[in-house]
Design a protein around this motif. Structure first.
Motif, short mmCIF file in Angstrom:
data_model
loop_
_atom_site.label_atom_id
_atom_site.label_comp_id
_atom_site.label_asym_id
_atom_site.label_seq_id
_atom_site.Cartn_x
_atom_site.Cartn_y
_atom_site.Cartn_z
N ARG A 83 0.84 -1.24 0.18
CA ARG A 83 -0.04 0.11 0.13
C ARG A 83 0.80 1.30 0.16
O ARG A 83 0.17 2.42 -0.29
N ASP A 84 2.17 1.15 0.30
CA ASP A 84 3.15 2.21 0.36
C ASP A 84 3.23 2.78 -0.89
O ASP A 84 3.62 3.91 -1.27
N THR A 85 2.98 1.92 -1.87
CA THR A 85 3.38 2.20 -3.34
C THR A 85 2.16 2.11 -4.20
O THR A 85 1.98 2.83 -5.43
N GLN A 86 1.19 1.22 -3.62
CA GLN A 86 -0.12 1.13 -4.61
C GLN A 86 -1.32 0.93 -3.73
O GLN A 86 -1.28 0.13 -3.03
N PRO A 87 -2.42 1.70 -3.71
CA PRO A 87 -3.44 1.31 -2.82
C PRO A 87 -4.14 -0.04 -3.22
O PRO A 87 -4.05 -0.11 -4.49
N LEU A 88 -4.52 -0.81 -2.25
CA LEU A 88 -5.30 -1.79 -2.34
C LEU A 88 -6.76 -1.58 -2.48
O LEU A 88 -7.22 -1.35 -1.34
N GLU A 89 -7.28 -1.43 -3.76
CA GLU A 89 -8.61 -1.22 -3.91
C GLU A 89 -9.41 -2.08 -4.53
O GLU A 89 -10.70 -1.89 -4.80
N ARG A 90 -8.89 -3.38 -5.04
CA ARG A 90 -9.66 -4.33 -5.89
C ARG A 90 -9.76 -5.66 -5.11
O ARG A 90 -8.50 -6.03 -4.57
N THR A 91 -10.38 -6.44 -5.20
CA THR A 91 -10.22 -7.73 -4.42
C THR A 91 -9.24 -8.58 -5.23
O THR A 91 -8.67 -9.31 -4.52
N ALA A 92 -9.27 -8.53 -6.55
CA ALA A 92 -8.03 -9.17 -7.43
C ALA A 92 -6.93 -9.05 -6.85
O ALA A 92 -5.77 -9.69 -6.78
N GLN A 93 -6.41 -7.29 -6.46
CA GLN A 93 -5.19 -6.91 -6.08
C GLN A 93 -4.86 -7.68 -4.54
O GLN A 93 -3.89 -8.14 -4.66
N LEU A 94 -5.70 -7.75 -3.82
CA LEU A 94 -5.62 -8.29 -2.43
C LEU A 94 -5.31 -9.90 -2.44
O LEU A 94 -4.42 -10.31 -2.32
N ALA A 95 -6.31 -10.44 -3.44
CA ALA A 95 -5.93 -12.09 -3.76
C ALA A 95 -4.62 -12.52 -4.29
O ALA A 95 -4.14 -13.13 -3.71
N ASP A 96 -4.25 -11.68 -5.17
CA ASP A 96 -3.15 -11.92 -5.80
C ASP A 96 -1.84 -11.49 -5.11
O ASP A 96 -0.98 -12.63 -4.98
N LEU A 97 -2.01 -10.47 -4.11
CA LEU A 97 -0.68 -10.41 -3.24
C LEU A 97 -0.78 -11.28 -2.25
O LEU A 97 0.46 -11.83 -1.98
N ILE A 98 -1.85 -11.98 -1.65
CA ILE A 98 -1.80 -12.88 -0.69
C ILE A 98 -1.14 -14.14 -1.41
O ILE A 98 -0.39 -14.80 -0.77
N ALA A 99 -1.60 -14.62 -2.12
CA ALA A 99 -1.34 -15.77 -3.04
C ALA A 99 0.53 -15.62 -3.48
O ALA A 99 1.22 -16.78 -3.35
N SER A 100 0.93 -14.52 -3.73
CA SER A 100 2.34 -14.36 -4.14
C SER A 100 3.36 -14.40 -2.78
O SER A 100 4.29 -14.71 -2.95
N VAL A 101 2.59 -14.19 -1.62
CA VAL A 101 3.56 -14.56 -0.16
C VAL A 101 3.34 -15.88 0.51
O VAL A 101 3.92 -16.01 1.53
#
Length: 315
Positions: free
Chosen positions: A176-194
């Motif tokens: 979120r320091d570089t890009q606001p989390l505003e979409r469900t796909a953004q959050l889901a992809d971020l969680i999957a990546s870590v």
């Protein structure tokens, strides 16, 4: 909270329908409250068994559910409709007059999951909202934008039992320091990546999305308040039926019934302060969907129904 188990194919086939009707033991002249209208499957079943002297009270946080209640039942003189959480049912005069049955069908409904714009599902990209009442409180995106990593980790672990909560929380704050989390796909992809890769068939974001939704909507706190209010409004002999969809909800319901139905353990070294007087009795065991229902509606796989009856002279 709104009816969590509506069948995706038809709002007339909610989970555990027959078992709920049997548990509520609807009387034609009784007064009943459905605290989670959803799309009206259970409510319609109750109404079918009510005579001209019966009454059905309908509640839901979701404005779309309330609009559907008005379309389906708004012209029926036996029906009263109120938008709000079942946690506040005790403030409704019609409920305080006494109820013969109360139903809570917890969790998120199929219509809510299926509409991407509501932001409940990681499988459909949409705004990161998750509010059952979109006119009240913070959205998931707003909360994730301000909470620190410790608060986020606590929510993911407490309400989602997510073992990787700290790792996910740190990733959210860093992103979120570089890009606001505003979409469900953004959050889901971020969680999957870590998340560590494994052979699980469950999406890596499942527990986190559940946890954030429960927290944003105060689901467990509302459940505790709603159970107390339901017990207070039930008449002697009235029935409480609750459908839960995960262990945290079911644990609260199970412990609530046990607390009012069974005497607490005693310590022989301690004096008895007051004799325990039960106010509920458990009706049967916890009930789950049978294979036929699971085949028709896979979303029913985690549903658990518990029923209790208020004890009194009329019971």
């Amino acid at each position: 909270m709104t009816g969590g188990g509506a069948d995706a194919r038809s709002a007339h086939l909610p989970v555990l329908f027959a078992q709920v009707m049997e548990g509520l033991r609807v009387r034609s002249d009784g007064r009943y409250l459905d605290g989670t209208f959803g799309r009206g499957g259970h409510a319609g079943g109750v109404l079918d068994q009510l005579g001209a002297g019966g009454r059905l009270l309908l509640m839901d946080k979701d404005p779309e559910a309330i609009a559907e209640a008005g379309r389906k039942f708004g012209t029926d003189a036996r029906v009263a409709i109120r938008r709000g959480s079942f946690a506040d049912l005790g403030t409704w005069d019609l409920a305080r007059e006494g109820l013969d049955g109360v139903l809570f069908d917890l969790g998120v409904s199929s219509p809510q999951l299926d509409v991407a714009e509501r932001g409940f599902s990681f499988a459909k990209d949409g705004p990161l909202d998750m509010r059952m009442d979109p006119d009240s409180g913070e959205s998931a995106a707003q909360w994730l934008a301000r909470a620190d990593d410790r608060e986020i980790a606590d929510v993911l672990f407490t309400y989602g039992e997510e073992r990787q909560s700290r790792r996910i929380a740190r990733a959210i704050v860093a992103r979120r320091d570089t890009q606001p989390l505003e979409r469900t796909a953004q959050l889901a992809d971020l969680i999957a990546s870590v998340m560590p890769r494994g052979d699980s068939k469950i999406h890596p974001a499942t527990r986190s999305f559940q946890a954030i939704r429960i927290f944003i909507n105060r689901e467990l706190a509302d459940l505790e308040t709603g159970l107390d209010a339901a017990l207070a409004c039930l008449k002697p002999g009235g029935r409480l039926a609750v459908i839960s969809f995960h262990s945290l909800e079911d644990r609260i319901v199970k412990q609530f019934i046990a607390r009012h139905a069974k005497a607490p353990p005693t310590n022989r070294r301690m004096p008895v302060v007051a004799e325990f007087v039960p106010t509920l009795r458990m009706i049967g065991d916890a009930t789950k969907a049978d294979p036929a229902e699971l085949a028709a509606n896979p979303r029913a796989r985690s549903a658990v129904l518990r029923v209790a009856e208020k004890i009194g002279e009329a019971a």
